[in-house]
Design a protein around this motif. Structure first.
Motif, short mmCIF file in Angstrom:
data_model
loop_
_atom_site.label_atom_id
_atom_site.label_comp_id
_atom_site.label_asym_id
_atom_site.label_seq_id
_atom_site.Cartn_x
_atom_site.Cartn_y
_atom_site.Cartn_z
N MET A 30 0.89 -1.17 -0.22
CA MET A 30 -0.04 -0.21 0.06
C MET A 30 0.92 1.23 0.01
N LYS A 31 0.54 2.39 -0.91
CA LYS A 31 1.09 3.60 -0.70
C LYS A 31 0.98 4.28 0.42
N LEU A 32 2.26 5.00 0.90
CA LEU A 32 1.94 5.76 2.20
C LEU A 32 1.59 7.08 1.66
N THR A 33 0.75 7.77 2.31
CA THR A 33 0.56 9.18 1.96
C THR A 33 0.24 10.22 2.98
N PRO A 34 1.62 10.41 3.69
CA PRO A 34 1.35 11.29 4.92
C PRO A 34 0.95 12.62 4.50
N LYS A 35 0.14 13.09 5.58
CA LYS A 35 -0.10 14.56 5.60
C LYS A 35 0.24 15.31 6.88
N VAL A 36 1.15 15.82 6.93
CA VAL A 36 1.66 16.42 8.08
C VAL A 36 1.75 18.23 8.14
N ILE A 37 1.27 18.83 9.10
CA ILE A 37 1.24 20.32 9.16
C ILE A 37 2.25 20.52 10.30
N LEU A 38 3.49 21.24 10.18
CA LEU A 38 4.35 21.53 10.92
C LEU A 38 3.96 23.04 11.34
N GLU A 39 3.84 23.19 12.76
CA GLU A 39 3.47 24.67 13.19
C GLU A 39 4.51 25.19 14.26
N GLY A 40 4.83 26.57 14.38
CA GLY A 40 5.78 26.92 14.96
C GLY A 40 6.36 28.16 14.53
N THR A 41 7.05 28.91 15.30
CA THR A 41 7.73 30.13 14.77
C THR A 41 8.83 30.14 13.57
N ARG A 42 8.96 31.02 13.13
CA ARG A 42 10.24 31.19 12.27
C ARG A 42 11.75 30.67 12.72
N LEU A 43 12.24 30.15 11.87
CA LEU A 43 13.92 29.82 12.09
C LEU A 43 13.92 28.85 13.38
N THR A 44 12.70 27.79 13.23
CA THR A 44 12.95 26.76 14.43
C THR A 44 13.32 25.36 13.87
N GLY A 45 13.94 25.33 12.39
CA GLY A 45 14.16 24.18 11.73
C GLY A 45 13.21 23.28 11.25
N LYS A 46 11.81 23.91 11.25
CA LYS A 46 10.88 23.10 10.47
C LYS A 46 11.01 22.67 9.11
N THR A 47 11.66 23.50 8.60
CA THR A 47 11.87 23.01 6.94
C THR A 47 12.65 22.14 7.00
N ASP A 48 13.97 22.13 7.78
CA ASP A 48 14.85 20.85 7.59
C ASP A 48 14.08 19.65 8.21
N LEU A 49 13.16 19.80 9.20
CA LEU A 49 12.35 18.51 9.60
C LEU A 49 11.52 18.31 8.61
N ALA A 50 10.78 19.17 7.76
CA ALA A 50 10.11 18.57 6.55
C ALA A 50 10.92 17.91 5.73
N TYR A 51 12.18 18.33 5.33
CA TYR A 51 12.90 17.50 4.14
C TYR A 51 13.21 16.43 4.88
N ALA A 52 13.72 16.15 6.08
CA ALA A 52 14.07 14.91 6.65
C ALA A 52 12.82 14.00 6.66
N LEU A 53 11.64 14.43 7.23
CA LEU A 53 10.46 13.64 7.10
C LEU A 53 10.09 13.02 5.66
N ASN A 54 10.46 13.96 4.63
CA ASN A 54 10.16 13.56 2.96
C ASN A 54 10.91 12.32 2.68
N GLU A 55 11.91 12.29 3.40
CA GLU A 55 12.93 10.94 2.97
C GLU A 55 12.90 9.75 3.99
N HIS A 56 12.15 10.00 5.08
CA HIS A 56 12.05 8.83 6.12
C HIS A 56 11.19 7.82 5.87
N PRO A 57 11.79 6.50 5.73
CA PRO A 57 10.88 5.43 4.89
C PRO A 57 9.61 5.30 5.78
#
Length: 138
Positions: free
Chosen positions: A1-28
């Motif tokens: 089955m295909k995984l289709t995650p849908k995640v909203i990362l909330e927080g203030t600016r410059l807290t590493g959310k974008t880096d976390l998003a890219y890491a999540l995008n590659e996590h099996p």
């Protein structure tokens, strides 16, 4: 089955959310095994899409006269999520950031309609805050 995650990362600016998003995008465990490397779309309410200047206004910090534009943008994005329900989405800041920012300026918004539309899509907001799972929670 295909995984289709849908995640909203909330927080203030410059807290590493974008880096976390890219890491999540590659996590099996989140995206499953992929035959080749690609990223799920990363979208953000933090983008300053309402003005033609760096660090301009957008979905979070819109001016009162831009309210209709902001709401229409949220409606458009949620409709895109509904039409592409079997796609993965990682969102870097969304409606909870808007609620917090605008409340500090004395403006109150009810995004209950948005959360109701996100529920059947299995979106989850992180960290803490509200979540939009399709199953009932206690």
């Amino acid at each position: 089955m295909k995984l289709t995650p849908k995640v909203i990362l909330e927080g203030t600016r410059l807290t590493g959310k974008t880096d976390l998003a890219y890491a999540l995008n590659e996590h099996p465990r989140l995206v499953g095994h992929r035959r080749y490397r690609y990223h799920s779309p990363l979208i953000s309410a933090e983008w300053s899409g309402f003005t033609n200047e760096p660090w301009g206004r957008g979905l979070i910090d819109f001016a009162p006269e831009e309210t209709a534009h902001a709401i229409e943008t949220y409606e458009t994005w949620v409709r895109m999520f509904e039409l592409q329900r079997y796609y993965s989405w990682i969102v870097d800041r969304f409606h909870l950031s808007t609620i917090a920012y605008q409340a500090r300026r004395g403006r109150r918004f009810d995004f209950g309609w948005l959360e109701e539309r996100l529920k059947p899509l299995n979106f989850v907001s992180w960290p803490g805050g509200r979540s939009c799972p399709s199953s009932s929670s206690t």
